[in-house]
Design an enzyme around this catalytic site. Sequence first.
Site, PDB file in Angstrom:
ATOM      1  N   HIS A  85     -10.049 -36.190  24.638  1.00  0.00           N
ATOM      2  CA  HIS A  85     -11.190 -36.703  25.391  1.00  0.00           C
ATOM      3  C   HIS A  85     -11.570 -38.076  24.840  1.00  0.00           C
ATOM      4  CE1 HIS A  85     -12.355 -33.292  28.026  1.00  0.00           C
ATOM      5  NE2 HIS A  85     -11.597 -32.639  27.174  1.00  0.00           N
ATOM      6  N   TYR A 138     -11.764 -30.187  16.259  1.00  0.00           N
ATOM      7  CA  TYR A 138     -12.726 -31.275  16.355  1.00  0.00           C
ATOM      8  C   TYR A 138     -13.023 -31.872  14.981  1.00  0.00           C
ATOM      9  CZ  TYR A 138     -13.947 -29.943  21.189  1.00  0.00           C
ATOM     10  OH  TYR A 138     -13.925 -29.675  22.541  1.00  0.00           O
TER      11      TYR A 138
END
Length: 350
Positions: A69, A339
């Site tokens: 992303h 993440y």
Amino acid sequence: MDTSRRRLLAGVGGLSLGAAVSAVQPRQANANETSSVAGSEGGEELVAVAVNDALEGVYGRHEGKRRNHTKGLGATGYWVGTEETARLSRSALFDGDKLEVVARFSTAGGDPSASDSERSPRGMALEFRLKNGALHHMTMIHTPMFFARTPSTFLDKFLALAKDVHTGKADPRKLAAFMKQHPDNAAQFHFLETNNPPASYANTAFYGIHTFRFVDHAGKTTNVRWRFVPEDGVKLLTDEQLAQKPKEFLEAAFRDRVRQGPVRWEMMVTIGEPGDSEDDPTVLWPAGRREIKAGTLTLTSFASDEAAGAYKINFDPMQMADGIEPTDDPVLRFRSSSYAISHSRRQTEV
């Protein structure tokens, strides 16, 4: 975009064939990465390191940027929860206070210059700043379901896109094998293939995809799933509009909409029933479940990641304030590890 390429992108969640590599060569995690995922169960931290390496291999290493992303923009605003939801969860999210929110919209994949017309998931990440100083994150996508039931599917996905060393192209047999071996990918594949991309982030619904637990003041838990429904309505591009769109249009569309006034989403919470999936984000719950309005998100400004404050945030979906808890969904827990590694790498590059 021709039909065969469109189908391939849909089937693997928007990954670009032109950027695929011939092999995934995970490097050894550094000390910061090891510590950032310490305590993870089931070895997902090892898969998380390999997946971040694979993202770098597929899309290149874009220093100082997220590994997935990558392309995105920031926004700021506020949130107000509802009293009805406060009866199910003791979270301060639902106290009725006006809470500061930092948001980030994004396109799946690691290409910072990806086309806004790609048939890939769009993301909305939120950081809620509670009055007591606690933080709560929600990290969502615009498909109602995920493509992977287990973390290992991430690696298999990239391997399926690997270029053949002789032809320089992806081997369609590998993709066929991936699809056959991972039927959990089918639902998102179908959604992305049959739904055109959104016209604007302001016209996009976003789904939490995982099952979470609301905990009330007595300690009772309730399984829930949630989605954010745009006040402006969901609007997808027609085939004709999609063909005419430039490579970049989502940022301008959101900027222009914010200039007209605040942009709002209602958070709708679905109440689970016995037998509803708790640990598989590829499986939808049956229709007809009870739903309640949990609150309203209002975004009032648009800015770059840095200006909005989103750049420094690791939108870890396991960052939860008291009153909301995770289930044993392995993909949810894996996302936290992945993440953390991405955040650690980009923060050491700037």
